[in-house]
Design an enzyme around this catalytic site. Structure first.
Site, PDB file in Angstrom:
ATOM      1  N   HIS A 176       0.834  -1.264  -0.198  1.00 11.83           N
ATOM      2  CA  HIS A 176      -0.179   0.026   0.092  1.00 11.83           C
ATOM      3  C   HIS A 176       0.798   1.249   0.050  1.00 11.83           C
ATOM      4  CE1 HIS A 176      -3.224   2.838   0.972  1.00 11.83           C
ATOM      5  NE2 HIS A 176      -4.182   1.700   0.646  1.00 11.83           N
ATOM      6  N   ASP A 200      -7.619  -5.492   0.547  1.00 15.03           N
ATOM      7  CA  ASP A 200      -8.142  -6.441  -0.352  1.00 15.03           C
ATOM      8  C   ASP A 200      -7.975  -7.954  -0.116  1.00 15.03           C
ATOM      9  OD1 ASP A 200      -9.620  -4.687  -2.098  1.00 15.03           O
ATOM     10  OD2 ASP A 200      -7.717  -4.271  -3.300  1.00 15.03           O
TER      11      ASP A 200
HETATM   12  N1  ACO Z   1       3.875  -7.681  -3.972  1.00 13.08           N
HETATM   13  C1  ACO Z   1       5.290  -7.708  -4.160  1.00 13.08           C
HETATM   14  N2  ACO Z   1       6.152  -6.597  -4.296  1.00 13.08           N
HETATM   15  C2  ACO Z   1       5.581  -5.407  -3.956  1.00 13.08           C
HETATM   16  C3  ACO Z   1       4.051  -5.414  -3.879  1.00 13.08           C
HETATM   17  C4  ACO Z   1       3.363  -6.631  -3.739  1.00 13.08           C
HETATM   18  N3  ACO Z   1       2.009  -6.724  -3.687  1.00 13.08           N
HETATM   19  N4  ACO Z   1       3.604  -4.094  -3.493  1.00 13.08           N
HETATM   20  C5  ACO Z   1       4.848  -3.458  -3.746  1.00 13.08           C
HETATM   21  N5  ACO Z   1       5.977  -4.081  -4.186  1.00 13.08           N
HETATM   22  C6  ACO Z   1       7.228  -3.967  -4.194  1.00 13.08           C
HETATM   23  C7  ACO Z   1       7.520  -3.396  -5.615  1.00 13.08           C
HETATM   24  O1  ACO Z   1       8.165  -4.467  -6.342  1.00 13.08           O
HETATM   25  C8  ACO Z   1       8.762  -2.346  -5.409  1.00 13.08           C
HETATM   26  O2  ACO Z   1       9.864  -2.845  -5.114  1.00 13.08           O
HETATM   27  P1  ACO Z   1      11.225  -2.469  -5.696  1.00 13.08           P
HETATM   28  O3  ACO Z   1      11.569  -1.000  -4.985  1.00 13.08           O
HETATM   29  O4  ACO Z   1      12.194  -3.550  -5.131  1.00 13.08           O
HETATM   30  O5  ACO Z   1      11.247  -2.040  -7.276  1.00 13.08           O
HETATM   31  C9  ACO Z   1       8.110  -1.703  -4.104  1.00 13.08           C
HETATM   32  O6  ACO Z   1       7.611  -2.643  -3.290  1.00 13.08           O
HETATM   33  C10 ACO Z   1       7.394  -0.438  -4.274  1.00 13.08           C
HETATM   34  O7  ACO Z   1       6.291  -0.864  -5.145  1.00 13.08           O
HETATM   35  P2  ACO Z   1       5.440   0.209  -5.896  1.00 13.08           P
HETATM   36  O8  ACO Z   1       4.516  -0.427  -6.956  1.00 13.08           O
HETATM   37  O9  ACO Z   1       6.321   1.428  -6.494  1.00 13.08           O
HETATM   38  O10 ACO Z   1       4.346   0.712  -4.949  1.00 13.08           O
HETATM   39  P3  ACO Z   1       3.294   1.676  -5.021  1.00 13.08           P
HETATM   40  O11 ACO Z   1       3.133   2.378  -3.911  1.00 13.08           O
HETATM   41  O12 ACO Z   1       3.512   2.449  -6.414  1.00 13.08           O
HETATM   42  O13 ACO Z   1       2.154   0.801  -5.071  1.00 13.08           O
HETATM   43  C11 ACO Z   1       0.261  -0.696  -4.731  1.00 13.08           C
HETATM   44  C12 ACO Z   1       1.199   0.497  -4.232  1.00 13.08           C
HETATM   45  C13 ACO Z   1      -0.238  -0.458  -5.991  1.00 13.08           C
HETATM   46  C14 ACO Z   1      -0.719  -1.107  -3.983  1.00 13.08           C
HETATM   47  C15 ACO Z   1       1.343  -2.176  -5.065  1.00 13.08           C
HETATM   48  O14 ACO Z   1       1.618  -2.428  -3.530  1.00 13.08           O
HETATM   49  C16 ACO Z   1       0.385  -3.240  -5.630  1.00 13.08           C
HETATM   50  O15 ACO Z   1       0.370  -3.289  -6.774  1.00 13.08           O
HETATM   51  N6  ACO Z   1       0.063  -4.239  -4.499  1.00 13.08           N
HETATM   52  C17 ACO Z   1      -0.813  -5.386  -5.493  1.00 13.08           C
HETATM   53  C18 ACO Z   1      -2.079  -4.834  -5.777  1.00 13.08           C
HETATM   54  C19 ACO Z   1      -3.073  -4.655  -4.688  1.00 13.08           C
HETATM   55  O16 ACO Z   1      -3.243  -5.181  -3.713  1.00 13.08           O
HETATM   56  N7  ACO Z   1      -3.866  -3.589  -4.919  1.00 13.08           N
HETATM   57  C20 ACO Z   1      -4.780  -3.008  -3.949  1.00 13.08           C
HETATM   58  C21 ACO Z   1      -4.335  -1.877  -3.064  1.00 13.08           C
HETATM   59  S1  ACO Z   1      -5.410  -1.477  -1.861  1.00 13.08           S
HETATM   60  C22 ACO Z   1      -6.573  -0.690  -2.892  1.00 13.08           C
HETATM   61  O17 ACO Z   1      -6.315   0.149  -3.701  1.00 13.08           O
HETATM   62  C23 ACO Z   1      -8.079  -0.709  -2.264  1.00 13.08           C
END
Ligand code: ACO
Length: 381
Positions: A258, A312
Site C-alpha cells: 500500500h 483487499d
Molecule cells: N508484491 C510484491 N512486491 C511489491 C508489492 C506486492 N504486492 N507491492 C509493492 N511491492 C514492491 C515493488 O515491487 C517495489 O519494489 P522495488 O522497490 O524493489 O522495485 C516496491 O515494493 C514499491 O512498489 P510500488 O509498486 O512502487 O508501490 P506503489 O506505492 O506504487 O504501489 C500498490 C502500491 C499499487 C498497492 C502495490 O503495492 C501493488 O501493486 N499491490 C498489489 C495490488 C493490490 O493489492 N492493490 C490493492 C491496493 S489497496 C486498494 O487500492 C483498495
C-alpha cells in the site's frame, strides 16, 4: 520542476475527512477510529458522518435512513438499459454506465444548493446497490428483485442479490465491511472523483469516473485477483514456494502493499476477524488457511520492505462466504466507497479550484508536416 511519478508524497488538496497513520496502522474517519466505527456504527450512519462531518442526531439518522429507503428503486429505463448490456461484460463496466446514466434522469445541476447535494447523495447511496444486484440477476436471464422496505440497507442488498433473506449475522458483517471500505483519503478513485468534481460537473459523472478508476487491478480490482491467487497456490505448504517465485519474477502479490501503510492495513486485520466470525457460524473456507500461510511467509520476505496485507487481502474470503460472486467484489467495494467519493465531492465544492497539473514534455520538437508519399517511417507501437 521535479517529477514525482504517481504523485507520491505530493499533497494536492486539504481534507478534513479521513486521516491515515501508515506507520502505526491507524485510520480515522472525521476523527473516529475505524475499529470503533466498524464495531459500533452502521454504514448509513458512517456515510452521514463522512459527508456532513458529524455523527447524525437520532432524528437526522432516521430521516436519512428513510430517504435512502424511499429512493432504492431504479427506473425501468435503467433496468431495460442493463438488459441490453452483454451478460459477459464486467459488472464494474455495467455499474459505471448505470451511475453515469443517472445524470440523464436527474439533469438539473444545482451544485451550490444544499438540498440538491442532499438529494444527490441519497439517490446515489440508495440506487447503486440496487443497480449492482439488478445486473447480477439480469445477466443470469432473470428479472431484478424489487427492494424490500422492511429490510435495512445491507440486509436488503444481500436479499436483492441472493434472492433470499440472509441471516442477521451475515447482514451485520456485510454492513461492517461497507464501513471499512467507505473512505480512504486520496486513493486513485477518490482523486479521480475530486478531479471530476473540480470541473463542477454533476455528481453522477463524479461517481462514474471514480467507479472506472476503482475497477483496475492495482486498486479495487485486486480483491478478485486475491482469490484466484489463493486457488492457484492451492494449499498452505505451497505458499512459500509461490512467494519465492513471485518475488524472483518481480510479480506483485495481490492484496499486499500500500502506498500509505508500512504495517498491516488496520482494515485487513478487522476483515480477518470478520472472516473468522463468519467461518465460525457458517463453516470455513478452505482458502483461509492458504491466506494465513501466505501472510505468514510474506511477513519474512516482504515485511522488511514494509509490504503487508491490504484491505483487499481478506475481503474476498468474507464476500465469498456471504454468497457474493467473485466479479461483484469490486462493485460491492464501490457501493461502499461512493460514501467517500461523495464526501470528497462536497468538500471539493466547498473550496474549488479546477485540477490542472503540469507536465514535463519529452516529445519531439519542431517537426514539419509532409505529404504521405514523402514519409518514410514505421509505426511506433
Ligand atoms: N508484491 C510484491 N512486491 C511489491 C508489492 C506486492 N504486492 N507491492 C509493492 N511491492 C514492491 C515493488 O515491487 C517495489 O519494489 P522495488 O522497490 O524493489 O522495485 C516496491 O515494493 C514499491 O512498489 P510500488 O509498486 O512502487 O508501490 P506503489 O506505492 O506504487 O504501489 C500498490 C502500491 C499499487 C498497492 C502495490 O503495492 C501493488 O501493486 N499491490 C498489489 C495490488 C493490490 O493489492 N492493490 C490493492 C491496493 S489497496 C486498494 O487500492 C483498495
Amino acid at each position: 520542476m521535479t517529477l514525482r511519478p504517481g504523485l507520491e508524497g505530493v499533497p494536492v488538496t486539504q481534507s478534513a475527512i479521513c486521516d491515515i497513520d501508515g506507520l502505526q496502522g491507524n485510520l480515522t474517519y472525521r476523527g473516529y477510529p475505524i475499529g470503533e466505527l466498524a464495531s459500533q456504527s452502521s454504514f448509513l450512519e458512517t456515510t452521514y458522518l463522512l459527508i456532513w462531518g458529524d455523527l447524525p442526531s437520532p432524528q437526522q439518522l432516521r430521516d436519512f435512513e428513510a430517504e435512502v429507503q424511499m429512493h432504492r428503486r431504479v427506473s425501468f429505463r435503467v433496468r431495460d438499459m442493463m438488459k441490453c448490456f452483454p451478460a459477459s461484460g464486467h459488472p464494474m463496466d455495467a455499474l459505471q454506465s448505470c451511475a453515469a446514466s443517472l445524470g440523464l434522469f436527474y439533469s438539473r445541476r444545482a451544485i451550490d444548493n444544499p438540498q440538491y447535494i442532499y438529494d444527490a447523495v441519497v439517490r446515489l447511496i440508495a440506487k447503486i446497490p440496487t443497480m449492482v444486484a439488478a445486473f447480477q440477476l439480469i445477466r443470469k436471464g432473470q428479472d431484478p428483485i424489487q427492494p424490500r422496505d422492511d429490510l435495512a440497507y445491507s440486509a436488503n442488498f444481500l436479499y436483492m442479490l441472493t434472492e433470499k433473506e440472509q441471516d442477521p449475522l451475515a447482514s451485520r458483517i456485510f454492513d461492517r465491511c461497507l464501513i471499512l471500505h467507505a473512505e480512504h483519503s486520496l486513493n486513485a478513485s477518490t482523486f479521480s472523483a475530486r478531479v471530476t468534481a473540480s470541473t463542477l460537473t454533476d455528481p453522477y459523472a463524479v461517481v462514474a469516473s471514480a467507479v472506472g478508476t476503482l475497477a483496475g487491478p492495482l486498486h479495487g480490482g485486486a480483491n478478485e485477483d486475491v482469490l484466484a491467487m489463493l486457488e492457484e497456490i492451492g494449499s498452505p505448504e505451497k505458499a512459500g514456494v509461490y512467494l519465492d517465485k513471485a518475488i524472483a519474477n518481480k510479480l506483485k502479490v495481490m492484496g499486499f502493499g500500500h502506498r500509505e501503510y508500512r504495517v498491516k492495513d488496520p482494515r485487513a486485520s478487522i476483515l480477518q476477524e470478520l472472516a473468522e466470525e463468519l467461518f465460525a457460524r457458517f463453516g470455513k473456507d478452505e482458502m483461509y488457511e492458504v491466506a494465513k500461510a501466505l501472510e505468514n511467509e510474506a511477513t519474512h520476505r516482504l515485511g522488511p520492505k514494509g509490504i503487508f496485507p491490504n484491505v483487499d487481502f481478506y475481503s474476498g474470503l468474507v464476500y465469498r462466504k456471504l454468497g457474493i460472486p467473485r466479479d461483484l467484489f469490486t462493485p460491492v467495494f464501490a457501493i461502499s466507497r461512493v460514501a467517500g467519493w461523495l464526501a470528497h465531492w462536497r468538500e471539493q465544492l466547498g473550496a474549488n479550484r479546477i485540477f490542472r497539473p503540469s507536465q514535463i514534455y519529452t516529445g519531439v520538437q519542431a517537426r514539419r508536416w509532409m505529404p504521405p508519399e514523402e514519409r518514410n517511417q514505421t509505426r511506433n507501437n
